[in-house]
Scaffold this motif. Structure first.
Motif, PDB file in Angstrom:
ATOM      1  N   ASN A   1      -3.222   4.892 -11.663  1.00  0.00           N
ATOM      2  CA  ASN A   1      -1.736   5.118 -12.371  1.00  0.00           C
ATOM      3  C   ASN A   1      -0.473   5.419 -11.514  1.00  0.00           C
ATOM      4  O   ASN A   1       0.397   4.999 -11.721  1.00  0.00           O
ATOM      5  CB  ASN A   1      -1.991   6.192 -13.389  1.00  0.00           C
ATOM      6  CG  ASN A   1      -2.554   5.577 -14.847  1.00  0.00           C
ATOM      7  OD1 ASN A   1      -2.572   4.288 -15.015  1.00  0.00           O
ATOM      8  ND2 ASN A   1      -3.217   6.359 -15.547  1.00  0.00           N
TER       9      ASN A   1
ATOM     10  N   VAL B   1      -0.900  -4.344 -15.301  1.00  0.00           N
ATOM     11  CA  VAL B   1      -2.245  -3.734 -14.847  1.00  0.00           C
ATOM     12  C   VAL B   1      -3.311  -4.454 -15.149  1.00  0.00           C
ATOM     13  O   VAL B   1      -3.828  -4.849 -16.267  1.00  0.00           O
ATOM     14  CB  VAL B   1      -2.157  -2.273 -15.217  1.00  0.00           C
ATOM     15  CG1 VAL B   1      -3.568  -1.557 -15.033  1.00  0.00           C
ATOM     16  CG2 VAL B   1      -0.982  -1.484 -15.111  1.00  0.00           C
TER      17      VAL B   1
ATOM     18  N   ALA C   1       5.241  -7.152 -10.625  1.00  0.00           N
ATOM     19  CA  ALA C   1       4.308  -6.300  -9.792  1.00  0.00           C
ATOM     20  C   ALA C   1       3.247  -6.478 -10.538  1.00  0.00           C
ATOM     21  O   ALA C   1       2.982  -6.669 -11.657  1.00  0.00           O
ATOM     22  CB  ALA C   1       4.764  -4.822  -9.577  1.00  0.00           C
TER      23      ALA C   1
ATOM     24  N   MET D   1       5.331   1.008  -6.730  1.00  0.00           N
ATOM     25  CA  MET D   1       5.536  -0.453  -7.291  1.00  0.00           C
ATOM     26  C   MET D   1       7.076  -0.552  -7.860  1.00  0.00           C
ATOM     27  O   MET D   1       7.698  -1.450  -7.337  1.00  0.00           O
ATOM     28  CB  MET D   1       4.625  -0.837  -8.261  1.00  0.00           C
ATOM     29  CG  MET D   1       2.975  -0.876  -7.833  1.00  0.00           C
ATOM     30  SD  MET D   1       3.172  -1.780  -6.218  1.00  0.00           S
ATOM     31  CE  MET D   1       2.491  -3.433  -6.666  1.00  0.00           C
TER      32      MET D   1
ATOM     33  N   SER E   1       1.040  -1.181  -0.082  1.00  0.00           N
ATOM     34  CA  SER E   1       0.021   0.114  -0.255  1.00  0.00           C
ATOM     35  C   SER E   1       0.995   1.133  -0.043  1.00  0.00           C
ATOM     36  O   SER E   1       1.871   1.224   0.542  1.00  0.00           O
ATOM     37  CB  SER E   1      -1.060   0.069   0.978  1.00  0.00           C
ATOM     38  OG  SER E   1      -1.499   1.297   1.452  1.00  0.00           O
ATOM     39  N   LYS E   2       0.503   2.452  -0.683  1.00  0.00           N
ATOM     40  CA  LYS E   2       1.172   3.627  -0.572  1.00  0.00           C
ATOM     41  C   LYS E   2       0.739   4.347   0.800  1.00  0.00           C
ATOM     42  O   LYS E   2      -0.475   4.234   1.406  1.00  0.00           O
ATOM     43  CB  LYS E   2       0.991   4.497  -1.665  1.00  0.00           C
ATOM     44  CG  LYS E   2      -0.447   4.965  -1.573  1.00  0.00           C
ATOM     45  CD  LYS E   2      -0.656   6.053  -2.869  1.00  0.00           C
ATOM     46  CE  LYS E   2      -2.038   6.304  -2.948  1.00  0.00           C
ATOM     47  NZ  LYS E   2      -2.327   7.012  -4.370  1.00  0.00           N
TER      48      LYS E   2
ATOM     49  N   ASP F   1       0.396   4.996  -8.707  1.00  0.00           N
ATOM     50  CA  ASP F   1       0.944   4.340  -7.770  1.00  0.00           C
ATOM     51  C   ASP F   1       1.925   3.349  -8.419  1.00  0.00           C
ATOM     52  O   ASP F   1       2.787   2.612  -7.786  1.00  0.00           O
ATOM     53  CB  ASP F   1       0.018   3.431  -7.198  1.00  0.00           C
ATOM     54  CG  ASP F   1      -0.953   4.185  -6.326  1.00  0.00           C
ATOM     55  OD1 ASP F   1      -0.838   5.457  -6.235  1.00  0.00           O
ATOM     56  OD2 ASP F   1      -1.687   3.735  -5.620  1.00  0.00           O
ATOM     57  N   ASP F   2       2.148   3.412  -9.759  1.00  0.00           N
ATOM     58  CA  ASP F   2       3.356   2.486 -10.429  1.00  0.00           C
ATOM     59  C   ASP F   2       4.580   2.809  -9.827  1.00  0.00           C
ATOM     60  O   ASP F   2       5.575   2.300  -9.772  1.00  0.00           O
ATOM     61  CB  ASP F   2       3.120   2.864 -11.975  1.00  0.00           C
ATOM     62  CG  ASP F   2       2.087   2.200 -12.572  1.00  0.00           C
ATOM     63  OD1 ASP F   2       1.365   1.275 -11.854  1.00  0.00           O
ATOM     64  OD2 ASP F   2       2.053   2.511 -13.729  1.00  0.00           O
TER      65      ASP F   2
ATOM     66  N   ARG G   1      -0.707  -4.164 -10.644  1.00  0.00           N
ATOM     67  CA  ARG G   1      -1.208  -3.044 -10.133  1.00  0.00           C
ATOM     68  C   ARG G   1      -2.940  -3.385 -10.427  1.00  0.00           C
ATOM     69  O   ARG G   1      -3.049  -3.401 -11.663  1.00  0.00           O
ATOM     70  CB  ARG G   1      -1.052  -1.929 -10.435  1.00  0.00           C
ATOM     71  CG  ARG G   1      -1.953  -0.628  -9.774  1.00  0.00           C
ATOM     72  CD  ARG G   1      -1.077   0.605 -10.354  1.00  0.00           C
ATOM     73  NE  ARG G   1      -1.044   1.083 -11.654  1.00  0.00           N
ATOM     74  CZ  ARG G   1      -2.072   1.328 -12.379  1.00  0.00           C
ATOM     75  NH1 ARG G   1      -3.336   1.605 -12.001  1.00  0.00           N
ATOM     76  NH2 ARG G   1      -1.788   1.666 -13.751  1.00  0.00           N
TER      77      ARG G   1
ATOM     78  N   ASP H   1      -6.247  -2.003 -11.159  1.00  0.00           N
ATOM     79  CA  ASP H   1      -6.570  -0.352 -11.579  1.00  0.00           C
ATOM     80  C   ASP H   1      -7.869   0.116 -10.892  1.00  0.00           C
ATOM     81  O   ASP H   1      -9.014  -0.034 -11.594  1.00  0.00           O
ATOM     82  CB  ASP H   1      -6.410  -0.337 -13.043  1.00  0.00           C
ATOM     83  CG  ASP H   1      -6.576   0.975 -13.582  1.00  0.00           C
ATOM     84  OD1 ASP H   1      -6.019   1.774 -12.696  1.00  0.00           O
ATOM     85  OD2 ASP H   1      -6.754   1.190 -14.642  1.00  0.00           O
TER      86      ASP H   1
ATOM     87  N   THR I   1      -0.828  -4.132  -5.487  1.00  0.00           N
ATOM     88  CA  THR I   1      -1.583  -3.118  -5.082  1.00  0.00           C
ATOM     89  C   THR I   1      -2.818  -2.703  -5.722  1.00  0.00           C
ATOM     90  O   THR I   1      -2.944  -3.426  -6.805  1.00  0.00           O
ATOM     91  CB  THR I   1      -0.477  -1.985  -5.005  1.00  0.00           C
ATOM     92  OG1 THR I   1      -1.072  -0.795  -3.975  1.00  0.00           O
ATOM     93  CG2 THR I   1      -0.635  -1.316  -6.348  1.00  0.00           C
TER      94      THR I   1
ATOM     95  N   LEU J   1       5.476  -4.996 -14.817  1.00  0.00           N
ATOM     96  CA  LEU J   1       4.213  -4.278 -13.997  1.00  0.00           C
ATOM     97  C   LEU J   1       2.969  -4.453 -14.733  1.00  0.00           C
ATOM     98  O   LEU J   1       2.913  -3.728 -15.659  1.00  0.00           O
ATOM     99  CB  LEU J   1       4.827  -2.918 -13.658  1.00  0.00           C
ATOM    100  CG  LEU J   1       4.063  -2.389 -12.564  1.00  0.00           C
ATOM    101  CD1 LEU J   1       4.657  -0.823 -12.123  1.00  0.00           C
ATOM    102  CD2 LEU J   1       2.568  -2.255 -12.617  1.00  0.00           C
TER     103      LEU J   1
END
Ligand SMILES: Cc1cc2nc3c(=O)[nH]c(=O)nc-3n(C[C@H](O)[C@H](O)[C@H](O)COP(=O)(O)OP(=O)(O)OC[C@H]3O[C@@H](n4cnc5c(N)ncnc54)[C@H](O)[C@@H]3O)c2cc1C
Lengths: 310, 246
Positions: free
Chosen positions: B66, B200, B83, B72, B8-9, B68-69, B85, B87, B62, B198
């Motif tokens: 976007n 998505v 990774a 990651m 998590s951010k 948040d890339d 994500r 979305d 996560t 990564l």
């Protein structure tokens, strides 16, 4: 009906009474569920705080949270609210029950619902708060300790002993290490905490003396546990544990924001520091500008005098 | 071990905490995001150590938009293999857990690791919710994790101290202090992270169980009362009579 699950294997804590008081104030009939071998007479005292009945399952011991979740869900058909404490047990059980029943969870509630039924929680490590609305019919709440004062309103209630076997999760408990201090930090109402200002582990005697005079638990800042002056379980703050005692005495701790994040829920904060610019003074209720090595023994003597006159 | 680590951010701890839109949303203006320290220092680093000793693969996941890339890539630089994500804007813990569990089911992991909580919402809910959705046991607030074959030995916080437990994979673990030490990514890690996959993926349908109606900031503390260091009896008297805490 409001269902309350309490972990009672280690005796009845004050927070158990807080949970029942909170449940009663939600307005409905309160039924308490618990597991293990707690004494029936002790469990009956929950009636004084408003429980209608306590159901204790003797077939499970409460240490297997998956098992407990299943059991709680089995009893939840008529519950509008399901209440847990936001403690070790509640943090593991409440989310499972939320998913199983598809019911919204308010994690870490610090107050009763508002008029609009939203419930207050702390966010951003105590730097702000939020009001959570639950959109499902059933509502699950985990209550942070020290959020409501227990109120005695009645007498003991009946205790129903049941033996309902539930499939286990397969987790085997090999052993338990008891904490070194006498008072577990997360539940302590009084905490004496020290930081790098103490200069070295050999100087912790004055901290221990003050803690034992007060009957307080001990805590420390992160650098102190990182260098190994104190055990890790004493580390409070953003990356350690968060505590909300009635009294937090911070000695030789500068008051960095990451440290404050773990202690800013304390009711009263006393800061002892040689630096009048130490940021901790801004978060304090009482401040003592002075050298810990002189002030703390003096404070310990003052506490002892006070206790003698009580 | 095929391990999934949930990332998590979180706002950098020195960020100013303020709200916008009539106090219904967190004000992101000027906020620097970091990887939530519990996810990074404890969950991710321990997952990497286990991979280094017994082999396997570490995927990070996560739920976020976007932007948040960047977070990651930071986590990939520390050493994760790939990774994912999902979305969507993370609405609440149930939403996040449902997304992660749905993804985890399609792949099949031996271990799913999370941090014990995020430093923004502090809910400690996601791990338990993922465990329930997957039907896995949960080891909550773990401070130690060792792997031997498919058997895991862990230490976890319990009401009466620290419990040593053993359990077979697959499991979910929420990671607390003690698990591992922070790792600083090196130049090679940062370079390698740029080319690591990564992926998505779109979110799954999910009920809206809770909503944050409004936010607020605590009232400022009243001025600190300074006590003469030579008069500790006065402090004790104030703590008793005024503050009523002893
Ligand atoms: C991501 C992140 C997470 C962190 N998490 C945490 C956390 O969870 N918990 C935590 O505590 N920290 C945490 N930190 C570290 C934090 O930023 C501070 O560095 C730390 O809290 C400082 O510890 P301290 O106050 O003991 O030491 P210092 O900052 O060195 O302060 C020592 C204090 O003692 C005073 N002093 C010195 N001598 C005396 C004396 N004789 N008598 C009285 N006072 C004296 C000094 O004036 C000073 O204020 C984190 C940092 C980061 C970046």
């Amino acid at each position: 009906m409001t269902l309350v699950y309490l972990h009672t294997s280690n005796g009845m804590s004050k927070s158990a009474f807080e949970a029942v008081t909170y449940a009663k104030k939600l307005g409905n009939e309160v039924i308490v569920l618990t597991a293990g071998n707690a004494d029936a007479n002790t469990l009956a005292t929950l009636g004084s705080f408003g429980a209608q009945k306590v159901i204790v399952n003797r077939a499970i011991d409460g240490s297997d949270e998956q098992q407990v979740s299943t059991w709680v869900c089995n009893h939840a058909a008529n519950a509008e609210n399901i209440l847990f404490l936001h403690d070790v047990a509640g943090k593991a059980i409440a989310p499972r029950v939320s998913v199983r029943l598809k019911a919204g969870l308010v994690a870490g509630a610090v107050a009763l619902p508002e008029m609009d039924q939203t419930i207050k929680v702390n966010v951003f490590s105590g730097k702000a708060f939020g009001f959570v609305k639950v959109n499902s019919q059933k509502r699950i709440i985990s209550l942070l300790a020290n959020s409501i004062a227990p109120e005695k309103i009645a007498e003991v209630c009946p205790v129903e002993e049941v033996n309902e076997t539930i499939e286990s999760s397969g987790i085997k408990i090999l052993s338990t290490k008891k904490p070194e201090g006498n008072i577990p930090l997360p539940e302590a109402e009084l905490v004496v905490s020290a930081g790098r200002g103490l200069k070295g582990p050999e100087n912790w005697g004055i901290i221990d003396d003050l803690a034992s005079a007060l009957g307080a638990a001990t805590a420390c800042s992160r650098p102190v546990s990182d260098i190994g002056w104190r055990p890790h379980h004493e580390h409070v703050g953003q990356t350690g544990i968060a505590i909300r005692p009635n009294l937090y005495i911070a000695i030789g701790i500068s008051g960095a924001i990451q440290h404050l994040a773990g202690v800013n829920g304390s009711k009263v904060i006393v800061v002892v520091n040689t630096d009048k610019e130490a940021p901790f003074f801004k978060a304090a209720d009482y401040g003592v500008l002075g050298d810990a090595f002189e002030v703390i023994p003096r404070l310990t003597e003052a506490v002892k005098r006070f206790k003698l006159n009580q | 071990m095929k391990t999934l680590v949930c990332i998590s951010k979180a706002p950098d701890t020195t960020s100013k905490i303020a709200f916008t839109n009539n106090n219904t949303a967190f004000d992101e203006a000027g906020v620097q995001y970091i990887v939530n320290p519990y996810d990074e220092w404890y969950a991710l680093v321990r997952a990497l150590e286990i991979k280094e000793s017994v082999g396997g693969e570490v995927t990070i996941v996560t739920v976020g938009p976007n932007e948040d890339d960047a977070i990651m890539r930071k986590a990939l630089a520390i050493g994760a293999d790939k990774a994912v994500r999902i979305d969507a804007n993370p609405k609440d813990a149930y939403f996040v857990a449902t997304q992660i569990a749905t993804y985890a089911k399609t792949i099949g992991f031996d271990m799913v690791l999370t941090g014990k909580e995020t430093i923004n919402y502090n809910g400690s809910q996601v791990a338990g919710m993922i465990a329930e959705s997957l039907g896995f046991p949960l080891i909550s607030l773990a401070s130690k994790l060792d792997v031997e074959g498919t058997t895991l030995t862990l230490e976890r916080e319990a009401a009466n101290g620290v419990e040593v437990v053993s359990v077979n994979a697959p499991i979910v673990v929420s990671c607390a202090k003690g698990m591992a030490e922070q790792r600083i990514p090196n130049m090679r890690g940062i370079m390698a992270a740029r080319t690591k996959p990564l992926e998505v993926i779109p979110p799954a349908a999910c009920d809206d169980l809770t909503t944050f109606a409004t936010f607020g900031s605590p009232l400022a503390k009243s001025e600190v009362k300074m006590i003469d260091p030579n008069n500790m009896d006065e402090l004790v008297a104030l703590l008793h009579n005024e503050a009523k805490v002893i």
